[in-house]
Design a protein around this motif. Structure first.
Motif, PDB file in Angstrom:
ATOM      1  N   GLU B 111     127.757 -28.031  57.144  1.00 12.49           N
ATOM      2  CA  GLU B 111     127.383 -26.886  57.987  1.00 12.49           C
ATOM      3  C   GLU B 111     126.571 -25.863  57.214  1.00 12.49           C
ATOM      4  O   GLU B 111     126.563 -24.674  57.553  1.00 12.49           O
ATOM      5  N   GLY B 112     125.896 -26.320  56.174  1.00 15.24           N
ATOM      6  CA  GLY B 112     125.007 -25.417  55.431  1.00 15.24           C
ATOM      7  C   GLY B 112     125.805 -24.380  54.659  1.00 15.24           C
ATOM      8  O   GLY B 112     126.754 -24.718  53.966  1.00 15.24           O
ATOM      9  N   TYR B 113     125.401 -23.122  54.809  1.00 16.01           N
ATOM     10  CA  TYR B 113     126.060 -22.032  54.087  1.00 16.01           C
ATOM     11  C   TYR B 113     127.098 -21.345  54.976  1.00 16.01           C
ATOM     12  O   TYR B 113     126.928 -21.267  56.184  1.00 16.01           O
ATOM     13  N   THR B 114     128.138 -20.830  54.341  1.00 16.34           N
ATOM     14  CA  THR B 114     129.062 -19.923  55.039  1.00 16.34           C
ATOM     15  C   THR B 114     128.459 -18.547  54.895  1.00 16.34           C
ATOM     16  O   THR B 114     128.689 -17.853  53.902  1.00 16.34           O
ATOM     17  N   SER B 115     127.625 -18.172  55.860  1.00 13.40           N
ATOM     18  CA  SER B 115     126.866 -16.925  55.707  1.00 13.40           C
ATOM     19  C   SER B 115     126.364 -16.468  57.064  1.00 13.40           C
ATOM     20  O   SER B 115     126.495 -17.179  58.059  1.00 13.40           O
ATOM     21  N   GLY B 116     125.794 -15.266  57.057  1.00 11.49           N
ATOM     22  CA  GLY B 116     125.101 -14.764  58.241  1.00 11.49           C
ATOM     23  C   GLY B 116     126.012 -14.482  59.419  1.00 11.49           C
ATOM     24  O   GLY B 116     125.551 -14.422  60.557  1.00 11.49           O
ATOM     25  N   SER B 117     127.311 -14.313  59.173  1.00 12.46           N
ATOM     26  CA  SER B 117     128.273 -14.126  60.272  1.00 12.46           C
ATOM     27  C   SER B 117     128.149 -15.258  61.286  1.00 12.46           C
ATOM     28  O   SER B 117     128.294 -15.058  62.490  1.00 12.46           O
ATOM     29  N   ASN B 118     127.873 -16.462  60.790  1.00 17.22           N
ATOM     30  CA  ASN B 118     127.631 -17.597  61.682  1.00 17.22           C
ATOM     31  C   ASN B 118     128.816 -18.546  61.816  1.00 17.22           C
ATOM     32  O   ASN B 118     128.732 -19.516  62.573  1.00 17.22           O
ATOM     33  N   SER B 119     129.893 -18.326  61.070  1.00 13.71           N
ATOM     34  CA  SER B 119     130.937 -19.345  61.028  1.00 13.71           C
ATOM     35  C   SER B 119     131.645 -19.517  62.365  1.00 13.71           C
ATOM     36  O   SER B 119     131.970 -20.636  62.758  1.00 13.71           O
ATOM     37  N   MET B 120     131.893 -18.436  63.064  1.00 10.20           N
ATOM     38  CA  MET B 120     132.533 -18.571  64.378  1.00 10.20           C
ATOM     39  C   MET B 120     131.570 -19.214  65.364  1.00 10.20           C
ATOM     40  O   MET B 120     131.955 -20.088  66.146  1.00 10.20           O
ATOM     41  N   LYS B 121     130.323 -18.794  65.326  1.00  9.75           N
ATOM     42  CA  LYS B 121     129.315 -19.354  66.239  1.00  9.75           C
ATOM     43  C   LYS B 121     129.112 -20.845  65.968  1.00  9.75           C
ATOM     44  O   LYS B 121     129.072 -21.646  66.903  1.00  9.75           O
ATOM     45  N   ASP B 122     129.005 -21.224  64.690  1.00 10.18           N
ATOM     46  CA  ASP B 122     128.732 -22.625  64.349  1.00 10.18           C
ATOM     47  C   ASP B 122     130.001 -23.477  64.402  1.00 10.18           C
ATOM     48  O   ASP B 122     130.122 -24.394  65.206  1.00 10.18           O
ATOM     49  N   SER B 123     130.918 -23.168  63.490  1.00  9.42           N
ATOM     50  CA  SER B 123     132.084 -24.009  63.308  1.00  9.42           C
ATOM     51  C   SER B 123     133.156 -23.702  64.356  1.00  9.42           C
ATOM     52  O   SER B 123     133.800 -24.619  64.879  1.00  9.42           O
ATOM     53  N   GLY B 124     133.339 -22.434  64.660  1.00  9.17           N
ATOM     54  CA  GLY B 124     134.323 -22.057  65.683  1.00  9.17           C
ATOM     55  C   GLY B 124     133.992 -22.700  67.010  1.00  9.17           C
ATOM     56  O   GLY B 124     134.860 -23.251  67.699  1.00  9.17           O
ATOM     57  N   THR B 125     132.729 -22.668  67.379  1.00 13.65           N
ATOM     58  CA  THR B 125     132.302 -23.259  68.645  1.00 13.65           C
ATOM     59  C   THR B 125     132.471 -24.772  68.621  1.00 13.65           C
ATOM     60  O   THR B 125     132.902 -25.380  69.611  1.00 13.65           O
TER      61      THR B 125
END
Lengths: 155, 740
Positions: B111-125
């Motif tokens: 999932e690339g980097y754990t960054s950009g406040s994206n973890s919920m959007k990417d992995s959470g979703t």
């Protein structure tokens, strides 16, 4: 060999007398709680209690510790039976990364042992030597206040 | 029966006929190679789009044990707990029964980097949808076995229950098979009203070990036979080693090896303090060729370096007309400043390398290390472990690469590299210095009729992926070229993140001026350009409100059309008691708002400050925040992130600037780079959360950085009439402006 007393147990340690206590705790005694933060006495991540007083273990050579009682966060309780300071931090969820927290807890422990009912201003003043980068300060303040309550109930 | 497709069944889901296949497969197959190849089909939610097989995310053992996989890592933001909550809720299993596996190049999706406040959007979703779909598959399988219609069945506590008390456990339903099933676009979620884990302030799973001395960080990893290394660090980035006297350290107690490769020099010893002593001895005698550091006025230099300009937003640009107000804002280089300096552990044996790292992207790090060591990527295994909070791209990847380089020089021996404080402070990639300029015009009704905004910035990401982006990769005898500096495109943006205001202006133009040349090493620091752009925009909004003789909150609402934005603004103002505020001497209030990246969480902040005129010191009083992060998974996690973001941003804004002289970075420790300490933290800090059940997750981790900075500057202006446009608003600067 140098003898040091940590959390009530005496350990014979094979290390250079100039070695800072921090490295002996972490590497020779395999105690993880005490953290390396700066090695300069500026951040408090390595704080432990020596004869009840908070000291920077990164700046304290083991040669100065003969006959003195050292306490680390492991001495406050265990994961199965956390002590009041640890319970207070868990109940307040007073951590983000948590790296600074053991040092915070030890300094707070030292405070509460000398002043069981500190004001908010007292706590802020006492914790000044310890840095937190996540900005968890508000929760840490609450947790120390809660720990004071828990200790009072226990006493 | 291994490797045989077992059955193919059909059942009716809410969306119609759905083909399901249970397939036995080797565990690795779900990760290896089976990435999405369905470009013609509709996009799958979150990171499912890249890893569409359900068993990439969720596996259920024959004993009913549940393992959930994420390519994101725990950074102290609580993501492990939040993802576990999502999985428990949608799978209908007890929260504590789930084992979470986080970022690991051999086990988890990339999932690339754990960054950009994206973890919920990417992995959470992804996990939300995968868990819901797995639950539906299990219910369908139970329906077939029990001969009971699926709509009569209830999934609960790891089993499917039928009317009359019959039940089948998940383990029995799956019978050891992998759920090697391609995800569907649509999922059937549990009703928000029936949730028992999502939306609840579940306690963080990682905190008990952290407060009792458990192994919690990569710094705590203690492998059998592990040895300790320290790097003999050059005075600054780009320095070249002229001479070294290894003899000085060779005879020192415990010293095992001195490794030199070009300008990369390290010493390995049996014990940690032995390594430190040897490193110091070597450092004292090492001679370096150092290049010139930038002049003290780096802003002037930045503006002269040449920029690649791009208009990223234009609305009625032809009618911008004459501007009546103008201001320039500056932000210095700033540190991530992790409390725990970076650390990496590596072990090289039988041609394979294992690396334990607190870096934010194990897969890109693997690529960079493999390139640096000329190894095949599949012989390098990177495993994420927690470090101290990083807040972006700090020294973590570099320390991992240092360890990897040294581990290869000592085959069979685990090597631990721990950076020193001075190393972290001077070698981590800094948050870039930036300059913004804003011009605007007000119409007669007190609305902003024209807005023109320019932002000058270096890149905000030099993350590895390439060996040349690693400190070690730049130091070795045959150095690697870093990836060319590039801007991060809109809509996320890098230096221009949040440069486009969310406000509705009749005409506007926003220009991103990207500076490719980097006077100092820089990369991603929490919020990237958003911190500075929101500071600039929200400070200027207050300047314009004052010019329009309008209340700052009302003035913002005048220009805000987005209903959710209006809601957080109103909520923060209400909690603060904005309309009933009574001003006292030298005290004032400030307000600011932003939606992070214009697509993440909405955050509004009101705060009160007192300015001590004699010293220029700012004392922060009450703070009220309101945040809308979409569907709330863990309200306490959101609150913790906002609280932390506010306090950290106040520290950046009140105190922080990297300093240097001709030869080296001088802000090398906490004495010369002060950050906030307890006596100066806010008097109180409240966070109100506006929950939006069933709406998309909106990243929260960086949402407070911008608004907190501008709310502070606006409060200072309100208190003493001084507008500070240069960060930091330290006592010397505030006092100078007060005296002027």
């Amino acid at each position: 060999m140098i003898a040091i007393e940590v959390n009530g147990k005496v350990h014979e340690v094979d290390a250079d007398p100039e070695t800072p206590l921090l490295y002996v705790l972490r590497n020779d005694l395999a105690l993880n709680g005490t953290k390396f933060g700066c090695g300069l006495g500026q951040c408090g991540a390595c704080t432990v209690l020596v004869d009840g007083k908070a000291v920077f273990s990164c700046m304290t050579p083991i040669s100065t510790l003969g006959g003195r009682r050292i306490r680390t966060v492991e001495g406050l309780g265990t994961i199965e039976r956390p002590g009041p300071m640890q319970r207070a931090f868990i109940e307040e969820q007073a951590a983000q990364c948590g790296y600074c927290i053991p040092g915070m807890m030890m300094r707070a422990q030292g405070l509460l042992e000398s002043n069981p009912a500190p004001s908010d201003a007292d706590i802020r003043k006492a914790l000044e030597p310890n840095l937190c980068r996540c900005g968890t300060h508000m929760r840490i303040l609450r947790a120390v206040g809660r720990a004071a309550q828990l200790m009072k109930v226990k006493a | 029966m291994n490797g045989i497709a077992l059955t193919r069944r059909e059942f009716l889901s809410s969306g119609g006929a759905l083909v399901v296949s249970f397939v036995l497969c080797p565990r690795a197959a779900a990760q290896a190679g089976e990435t999405a190849t369905r470009s013609a089909e509709a996009k799958l939610p979150g990171s499912l789009d890249k890893f569409p097989m359900l068993d990439s995310w969720i596996r259920i053992g024959a004993d009913g044990s549940v393992t959930v996989f994420t390519g994101k890592g725990e950074l102290g933001q609580g993501i492990r707990t939040a993802l576990q909550q999502i999985a428990a809720e949608q799978l209908a299993v007890p929260f504590a029964s789930i084992a979470m596996i986080t970022a690991d190049t051999q086990r988890t999706p990339n999932e690339g980097y754990t960054s950009g406040s994206n973890s919920m959007k990417d992995s959470g979703t992804a996990i939300l949808n995968a868990a819901a779909q797995v639950r539906e598959l299990l219910v369908a399988e139970a329906s077939r076995r029990l001969g009971v219609a699926a709509d009569q069945l209830v999934a609960r506590d790891g089993a499917v229950h039928a009317p009359g008390g019959k039940r089948v456990g998940y383990g029995e339903l799956v019978a050891g098979q992998a759920l090697h099933v391609r995800a569907e676009v649509q999922s059937r979620f549990k009703d928000a009203g029936t949730r028992t884990v999502m939306g609840k302030p579940v306690q963080r799973v990682d905190i008990p070990a952290k407060v009792t001395g458990g192994v919690a960080y990569v710094q705590d990893l203690r492998l059998p036979g592990m040895v300790h290394a320290r790097i003999v660090r050059p005075p600054q980035f780009g320095a070249k080693l002229k001479s070294l006297d290894p003899g000085i350290a060779e005879g020192m107690p415990g010293v095992m090896k001195i490794v030199r490769d070009g300008s990369f020099v390290a010493v390995v010893a049996e014990k940690e303090f032995q390594a430190i002593r040897a490193m110091r001895a070597l450092s004292d005698r090492a001679v370096w060729d150092v290049g010139a550091l930038p002049p003290a006025d780096v802003y002037a230099q930045l503006l002269q370096l040449g920029s690649e300009d791009k208009v990223i937003h234009e609305r009625n640009g032809a009618s911008l007309g004459a501007m009546t107000h103008e201001a320039t804002f500056r932000r210095p280089y700033q540190l991530h400043g992790s409390i725990g300096p970076s650390c990496g552990v590596a072990l090289y044996r039988e041609g394979k390398l294992e690396v334990w790292t607190h870096g934010q992207g194990v897969f890109p790090l693997r690529a960079a290390i493999a390139e640096m060591l000329k190894m095949a990527p599949d012989t390098v295994h990177c495993i994420h472990m927690e470090g101290a909070g990083c807040y972006g791209h700090n020294g973590a990847d570099d320390a991992a690469a240092d360890a990897a380089l040294l581990a290869r020089a000592l085959p069979g021996t685990p090597v631990r590299v721990q950076w020193m404080r001075e190393e972290e402070h001077s070698w981590e990639p800094f948050g870039p210095a930036m300059v913004t300029k804003v011009r605007a015009a007000l119409d007669r009704s007190g609305r902003i009729s024209a807005w023109e905004y320019d932002v000058w910035s270096n890149t905000h990401s030099t993350r590895p992926g390439k060996a040349g982006n690693l400190a070690a990769g730049s130091l070795v005898a045959v150095p690697f070229a870093p990836a060319p500096a590039a801007p991060i495109p809109q809509p996320e943006g890098g230096g221009d993140r949040n440069a486009i205001p969310l406000y509705a202006f009749a005409s506007a133009r926003v220009t991103s001026r990207f500076i490719p040349t980097m006077p100092l090493r820089v990369s991603a620091l929490r919020g990237l350009g958003a911190y500075m752009n929101v500071f600039s925009i929200e400070s200027f909004m207050d300047e314009l409100a004052a010019a329009a003789k309008a209340d700052p909150v009302e003035f913002r609402l005048r220009h805000l059309e987005d209903g959710r934005a209006r809601d957080v603004v109103a909520k923060a103002a209400q909690r603060f008691g904005w309309t009933s505020y009574r001003r006292e001497r030298d005290r004032g209030r400030g307000f600011a708002f932003a939606r992070y990246k214009n697509l993440g969480a909405y955050c509004a902040i009101a705060m009160e400050v007192e300015v001590v005129r004699e010293t220029g010191e700012i004392r922060v009083g009450r703070i009220a925040c309101a945040v809308d992060s979409g569907d709330v998974v863990n309200p306490d996690g959101i609150r913790n992130q906002i609280e932390g973001g506010v306090v950290q941003s106040l520290s950046w804004t009140m105190y922080e600037a990297v300093t240097w002289d001709a030869r080296r970075i001088t802000s090398r420790d906490w004495g010369r780079y002060p950050i906030v300490r307890f006596p100066a933290v806010p008097a109180s800090l409240d966070v109100d959360i506006i929950d939006r059940p069933m709406q998309p997750f909106l990243g929260t981790g960086e949402a407070a950085q911008g608004p907190a900075s501008a709310a502070l500057a606006n409060a200072v202006a309100d208190a003493v009439g001084v507008r500070v446009r240069d960060i930091p608003l330290n006592p010397a600067r505030v006092k100078a402006l007060l005296g002027a």
